[in-house]
Structure formats: C-alpha cells, structure tokens
Design a protein around this motif. Structure first.
Motif, PDB file in Angstrom:
ATOM      1  N   VAL A   1       6.916  -1.855   7.200  1.00 54.19           N
ATOM      2  CA  VAL A   1       6.938  -3.045   6.338  1.00 54.19           C
ATOM      3  C   VAL A   1       7.782  -2.768   5.091  1.00 54.19           C
ATOM      4  O   VAL A   1       8.544  -3.637   4.633  1.00 54.19           O
ATOM      5  CB  VAL A   1       5.506  -3.457   5.944  1.00 54.19           C
ATOM      6  N   HIS A   2       7.672  -1.568   4.540  1.00 52.56           N
ATOM      7  CA  HIS A   2       8.478  -1.208   3.366  1.00 52.56           C
ATOM      8  C   HIS A   2       9.967  -1.242   3.702  1.00 52.56           C
ATOM      9  O   HIS A   2      10.785  -1.743   2.898  1.00 52.56           O
ATOM     10  CB  HIS A   2       8.078   0.183   2.877  1.00 52.56           C
ATOM     11  N   ARG A   3      10.340  -0.740   4.883  1.00 54.51           N
ATOM     12  CA  ARG A   3      11.746  -0.772   5.295  1.00 54.51           C
ATOM     13  C   ARG A   3      12.242  -2.214   5.412  1.00 54.51           C
ATOM     14  O   ARG A   3      13.358  -2.539   4.966  1.00 54.51           O
ATOM     15  CB  ARG A   3      11.903  -0.060   6.631  1.00 54.51           C
ATOM     16  N   VAL A   4      11.438  -3.079   6.004  1.00 56.87           N
ATOM     17  CA  VAL A   4      11.821  -4.491   6.117  1.00 56.87           C
ATOM     18  C   VAL A   4      11.959  -5.117   4.732  1.00 56.87           C
ATOM     19  O   VAL A   4      12.886  -5.901   4.471  1.00 56.87           O
ATOM     20  CB  VAL A   4      10.784  -5.249   6.971  1.00 56.87           C
ATOM     21  N   SER A   5      11.054  -4.765   3.837  1.00 58.15           N
ATOM     22  CA  SER A   5      11.101  -5.310   2.477  1.00 58.15           C
ATOM     23  C   SER A   5      12.392  -4.917   1.778  1.00 58.15           C
ATOM     24  O   SER A   5      13.024  -5.750   1.098  1.00 58.15           O
ATOM     25  CB  SER A   5       9.898  -4.809   1.668  1.00 58.15           C
ATOM     26  N   GLN A   6      12.797  -3.667   1.938  1.00 58.68           N
ATOM     27  CA  GLN A   6      14.033  -3.211   1.314  1.00 58.68           C
ATOM     28  C   GLN A   6      15.256  -3.853   1.961  1.00 58.68           C
ATOM     29  O   GLN A   6      16.221  -4.216   1.276  1.00 58.68           O
ATOM     30  CB  GLN A   6      14.123  -1.682   1.404  1.00 58.68           C
ATOM     31  N   LYS A   7      15.208  -4.015   3.283  1.00 55.28           N
ATOM     32  CA  LYS A   7      16.351  -4.576   4.004  1.00 55.28           C
ATOM     33  C   LYS A   7      16.610  -6.024   3.614  1.00 55.28           C
ATOM     34  O   LYS A   7      17.768  -6.433   3.458  1.00 55.28           O
ATOM     35  CB  LYS A   7      16.092  -4.471   5.509  1.00 55.28           C
ATOM     36  N   TYR A   8      15.553  -6.803   3.447  1.00 58.43           N
ATOM     37  CA  TYR A   8      15.691  -8.237   3.147  1.00 58.43           C
ATOM     38  C   TYR A   8      15.391  -8.551   1.681  1.00 58.43           C
ATOM     39  O   TYR A   8      15.129  -9.706   1.349  1.00 58.43           O
ATOM     40  CB  TYR A   8      14.756  -9.042   4.047  1.00 58.43           C
ATOM     41  N   GLU A   9      15.435  -7.555   0.812  1.00 63.11           N
ATOM     42  CA  GLU A   9      15.078  -7.766  -0.593  1.00 63.11           C
ATOM     43  C   GLU A   9      15.962  -8.825  -1.252  1.00 63.11           C
ATOM     44  O   GLU A   9      15.473  -9.702  -1.978  1.00 63.11           O
ATOM     45  CB  GLU A   9      15.176  -6.451  -1.370  1.00 63.11           C
TER      46      GLU A   9
ATOM     47  N   LEU B   1       5.734  -2.187  -3.238  1.00 68.87           N
ATOM     48  CA  LEU B   1       6.390  -1.485  -2.132  1.00 68.87           C
ATOM     49  C   LEU B   1       6.578  -2.369  -0.907  1.00 68.87           C
ATOM     50  O   LEU B   1       7.490  -2.133  -0.101  1.00 68.87           O
ATOM     51  CB  LEU B   1       5.568  -0.249  -1.742  1.00 68.87           C
ATOM     52  N   MET B   2       5.722  -3.353  -0.720  1.00 70.43           N
ATOM     53  CA  MET B   2       5.784  -4.215   0.470  1.00 70.43           C
ATOM     54  C   MET B   2       5.723  -5.672   0.040  1.00 70.43           C
ATOM     55  O   MET B   2       4.731  -6.091  -0.584  1.00 70.43           O
ATOM     56  CB  MET B   2       4.613  -3.899   1.415  1.00 70.43           C
ATOM     57  N   TYR B   3       6.730  -6.449   0.354  1.00 72.28           N
ATOM     58  CA  TYR B   3       6.766  -7.872  -0.004  1.00 72.28           C
ATOM     59  C   TYR B   3       6.060  -8.679   1.091  1.00 72.28           C
ATOM     60  O   TYR B   3       6.662  -9.524   1.769  1.00 72.28           O
ATOM     61  CB  TYR B   3       8.210  -8.329  -0.180  1.00 72.28           C
ATOM     62  N   ILE B   4       4.775  -8.400   1.258  1.00 62.05           N
ATOM     63  CA  ILE B   4       4.048  -8.924   2.415  1.00 62.05           C
ATOM     64  C   ILE B   4       3.912 -10.440   2.396  1.00 62.05           C
ATOM     65  O   ILE B   4       4.018 -11.103   3.425  1.00 62.05           O
ATOM     66  CB  ILE B   4       2.659  -8.255   2.530  1.00 62.05           C
ATOM     67  N   HIS B   5       3.696 -11.024   1.235  1.00 65.18           N
ATOM     68  CA  HIS B   5       3.506 -12.476   1.176  1.00 65.18           C
ATOM     69  C   HIS B   5       4.830 -13.213   1.313  1.00 65.18           C
ATOM     70  O   HIS B   5       4.909 -14.255   1.968  1.00 65.18           O
ATOM     71  CB  HIS B   5       2.814 -12.855  -0.136  1.00 65.18           C
ATOM     72  N   ALA B   6       5.874 -12.658   0.732  1.00 63.50           N
ATOM     73  CA  ALA B   6       7.191 -13.294   0.830  1.00 63.50           C
ATOM     74  C   ALA B   6       7.733 -13.219   2.250  1.00 63.50           C
ATOM     75  O   ALA B   6       8.315 -14.189   2.763  1.00 63.50           O
ATOM     76  CB  ALA B   6       8.161 -12.631  -0.152  1.00 63.50           C
ATOM     77  N   ILE B   7       7.562 -12.083   2.913  1.00 62.39           N
ATOM     78  CA  ILE B   7       8.053 -11.938   4.288  1.00 62.39           C
ATOM     79  C   ILE B   7       7.342 -12.911   5.216  1.00 62.39           C
ATOM     80  O   ILE B   7       7.957 -13.536   6.089  1.00 62.39           O
ATOM     81  CB  ILE B   7       7.868 -10.487   4.774  1.00 62.39           C
TER      82      ILE B   7
ATOM     83  N   ALA C   1       0.258  -7.717   9.122  1.00 60.44           N
ATOM     84  CA  ALA C   1      -1.099  -8.245   9.267  1.00 60.44           C
ATOM     85  C   ALA C   1      -2.112  -7.317   8.601  1.00 60.44           C
ATOM     86  O   ALA C   1      -3.010  -7.766   7.867  1.00 60.44           O
ATOM     87  CB  ALA C   1      -1.426  -8.434  10.742  1.00 60.44           C
ATOM     88  N   LEU C   2      -1.955  -6.023   8.839  1.00 61.30           N
ATOM     89  CA  LEU C   2      -2.880  -5.047   8.265  1.00 61.30           C
ATOM     90  C   LEU C   2      -2.774  -5.013   6.745  1.00 61.30           C
ATOM     91  O   LEU C   2      -3.794  -4.956   6.031  1.00 61.30           O
ATOM     92  CB  LEU C   2      -2.583  -3.663   8.851  1.00 61.30           C
ATOM     93  N   ALA C   3      -1.556  -5.059   6.237  1.00 60.67           N
ATOM     94  CA  ALA C   3      -1.366  -5.024   4.785  1.00 60.67           C
ATOM     95  C   ALA C   3      -1.932  -6.275   4.123  1.00 60.67           C
ATOM     96  O   ALA C   3      -2.509  -6.198   3.024  1.00 60.67           O
ATOM     97  CB  ALA C   3       0.133  -4.891   4.462  1.00 60.67           C
ATOM     98  N   GLN C   4      -1.786  -7.439   4.764  1.00 61.90           N
ATOM     99  CA  GLN C   4      -2.360  -8.672   4.219  1.00 61.90           C
ATOM    100  C   GLN C   4      -3.871  -8.547   4.076  1.00 61.90           C
ATOM    101  O   GLN C   4      -4.448  -8.878   3.037  1.00 61.90           O
ATOM    102  CB  GLN C   4      -2.027  -9.853   5.143  1.00 61.90           C
TER     103      GLN C   4
END
Length: 440
Positions: free
Chosen positions: A35-43, A273-279, A298-301
């Motif tokens: 999830v952190h990698r995805v957050s950085q990729k689409y930041e 570290l994780m843009y869980i709500h925005a993603i 899902a787990l992070a949410q």
C-alpha cells in the motif's frame, strides 16, 4: 494437555504458534508495504485530485486527511476540547479531594458551562430543551411514548428549515456540525434515562430526578462523541464514594497520557505512510494495484478505524477512571477477532451494553427463561429492538427499509437467544428454565 485448557482441547506446539505469529505479522507488514508503494507511485495524482496536506511530522511526509471523523475531532481537540477536558479533570479532582458528596453537581455545572462556551447560548438551550421534553414525556411511564419522543427529537435534526436556522447561529460549518453531533449523541442519553425512569418502581424515582438527568446528560467526557454509558450504570458509580489517592491518580494519568499519545502517533503515521482513504476514493489506483495491495488497503482501513477509536474513546475513558468511574472497555484489535459476532461485542462495548439493556428492558435476568415463553413479553422485546433500530437509523440520517428489515430479523432471532443463554448459565436461572419446560 494444559491444565488451563478446556477438556478435549490441546495446545498447539510452541514452534507452530511461533510460525503462525510470524506469518500473520509478516503478511500484515508486507501488505502495508505494498500500500505504501502504491501511495508513493500515485502521490502526484492523489495530490491533484484530493489535495494532500503537507505534514509537519514524520520527516515532512504528506498526509491523507480524507477521513473526516479523525480530522474533525483532532482539529477540535487542538482548538478547545482538550482544554475543556483538562478543566473537567481539575474540577473533578478538587471535588474528590474536598467535596466528594457534591461531585455530580459540580461536574454538571462545569459541563453546562463548557457546553455554553462551545455551542453558544442557543446550542445550550436546544440541548436543555430536548432534555426537558424527554423528561416530561417520561412522566407518563410509557416506554413506547419515550421511544417515539426520541425519534421525533432526532428527526428535527434533518428538517431543512431547522437546519438552516441552526447554521445561522454559527460562523463556520464545523461549529454547526459540532452541535449536530452533540445533539445526536445526547438523544441516546435522553433515551437511556427516560426508559430507566419508565422501568423503575415509584419508590426508586428519587434517584431518577431531573437533576440527575442533567448530571448524566452534561457529563463532559461523554458529551460530544461518547462512548455510551447507561444511566443506571453511570448513577450507581457516581454515587459510590471510594477512597481517593492523589498519588495513584497521578500515576494513572501519566500512563494513560503516554498510551494515548502513542496511539495518536500510530494513527498519524498510518495516514502519512499510506494514503488509504484517498486511494479508495480514486478509480485508477484501485484498478492497477496488486491483490496484496488490495488486501492491505482493506486491512489498513479496518486497523486505522481501530486505532482511531483507541484515541477517541481512550481520552474520555481515562477521564472516567480519574473520576472514579469504570469506563466501557476500549476496542479490541480486529486482527485478533475470529468471528464477526465477537468483533461487534468487543469493539464498541458501551454501544453493545446500551443496545442489550434497551432490548431487555426492565426484565429481571433470573425470570427471563419464564418470561420468554410469554407472547406479550416476546413481542415487547421485538418492539423495543425495532424502535432501537429506527433510532439508530435516524441518528445516521435516514431510514433505509432494507437495513431496517435486515436488522429487525437479526435482532428478533438473536436478542432473546442471547438473553436466554446468559440466564441459563446460573444455577437458579437454569432451575427456573427446567421448571417451565417440565410443567412444574
């Protein structure tokens, strides 16, 4: 076999337990890493679409602030609410030191003053007016009237003309929302007090006076966001005068503050570290991510929701302990839950107790096995469950027919079974149950 284990159950070998622990923790961290990698990729894309906040903590990382509840209460906490809670703590400790007998009334006056300060004279008047209406309706000692009154009071929050009038009282939307949230939670407290008033005998009415209702409604640690606490539970604990040790309370306060600060840092670190709500609010990242990242989202949410409520419920729970009360247990970690039923009962313990109490009514547990076979009592239990579901839906803003029917059928099936199951655990209750079924 372990002596503490239940008959027929054998503890797993230590190496196997260690392996499961390693796999569980490892899968958690790897999914969060994805999830952190995805957050950085689409930041950049997320920042353009949703506007990430420039964080001041954690090496200047940007922050996902799309979780409205967390952002809202953290902002209010920083501005005023934490200071008012500190004032409550000071007043309560002075009362416990010098005037323990008058502690409920001193805290009631402080809660009223804090309400006036935050919500203004008009907001304070609304809460006081609703309390007076609920108390007046409770004088008829008809539970159905109390339920209908609570639903009507909640319904007034969604009348467009009333909403517009209340918005004009404040300069910002945040202040109006604070009134809306506070009144919504207070309506649950009105309901609890009024139903307890209806269920108790006339000789017990002195402990259910309007002053005690105000002490319950304006108790400040539970004022804006809970957790929920039944009136009888609150009043019995508030009346109990226990030995007070300033040294012990200072220790409880220090440990509690450190623990809450750690939880707050953990929650903030998660949304840095994780843009869980925005993603989850953006289609392109969701369509492109791996299954590990989807599972991690899902787990992070869920875990962020858990940590968030450790903070939001942890602060009032600490103050309740400082006041000599026993707060509802804090949420259990959802990763440790093996069933949805256990998660529901263990996550918001105050809400669970509140619903069970309102569903059972004034039924004496020792008589439940007998009374459950009475059609009138069974129907009364179902009606209370249905009205509670309606009140919950009104609290959230609407009445959804599908959800109403689903939860009604669920409660009708499970509440009587749960009450019966609790009662047959004791010998006396089991004897009553046996007598009914054997025709004695």
């Amino acid at each position: 076999m372990d002596g503490g284990a239940a008959p027929g159950l054998v503890m797993l070998p230590a190496w196997e337990m260690a392996a499961y622990l390693f796999l569980t923790v490892g899968s958690h961290f790897y999914s969060f890493y994805e999830v952190h990698r995805v957050s950085q990729k689409y930041e950049g894309e997320i920042d353009r679409n949703f506007g990430l906040e420039q964080g001041t903590l954690f090496w200047g990382l940007k922050k996902d602030s799309l979780d409205f509840e967390w952002s809202y209460w953290v902002e209010w906490g920083r501005e005023r609410i934490l200071l008012l809670l500190a004032g409550h703590l000071l007043v309560s400790q002075m009362c416990r030191l010098f005037v323990e007998k008058y502690k409920p009334w001193c805290l009631m006056v402080y809660g009223m003053a804090a309400c006036w300060f935050l919500l203004g004279i008009k907001g304070f008047a609304v809460i006081l007016l609703y309390a007076a209406i609920s108390f007046a309706v409770a004088q008829f000692q008809i539970s159905l009237l109390t339920w209908m009154c609570s639903l009507v009071l909640l319904s007034t929050l969604h009348i467009p003309a009333v909403e517009e009038a209340k918005r004009k009282w404040y300069d910002t939307e945040n202040e109006y929302y604070l009134l809306l949230f506070t009144v919504s939670v207070r309506c649950l407290f009105y309901t609890s007090f009024s139903l307890e008033y209806c269920w108790h005998e006339p000789a017990q009415k002195s402990s259910h006076s309007f002053l005690w209702m105000l002490a319950y409604v304006f108790y400040y640690p539970l004022f804006h966001n809970g957790p929920l606490m039944n009136f009888d539970e609150f009043s019995k604990q508030m009346r109990k005068q226990e030995a007070f040790s300033l040294k012990t309370n200072v220790g409880i306060l220090i440990v509690g503050v450190i623990r809450i600060f750690f939880w707050w840092c953990l929650a903030e670190l998660m949304i840095h570290l994780m843009y869980i709500h925005a993603i989850c609010s953006s289609s392109p990242p969701l369509e492109a991510v791996s299954y590990w990242a989807l599972g991690g989202l899902a787990l992070a949410q869920v875990l962020f929701f858990y940590v968030k409520y450790l903070v939001l419920y942890g602060v009032p729970a600490l103050l309740l302990r400082m006041d000599g009360l026993k707060p509802p247990a804090l949420p259990c970690c959802v990763s440790l839950m093996h069933s949805f039923t256990k998660m529901w009962r263990s996550f918001d313990v105050g809400l669970h107790r509140f619903l069970v109490r309102l569903a059972m009514g004034n039924t004496d547990c020792s008589r439940v096995p007998v009374l459950l076979f009475s059609r009138g009592n069974r129907m009364g239990t179902h009606v209370r469950c249905e009205l509670r579901v309606m009140q919950s839906d009104k609290y959230h803003g609407s009445l959804h027919v599908d959800g109403f029917l689903h939860w009604t059928s669920y409660l009708q099936k499970n509440v009587p079974d749960q009450v019966l199951g609790q009662c047959v655990k004791t010998k006396s209750s089991f004897s009553s149950f046996w007598m009914v079924n054997s025709g004695i």
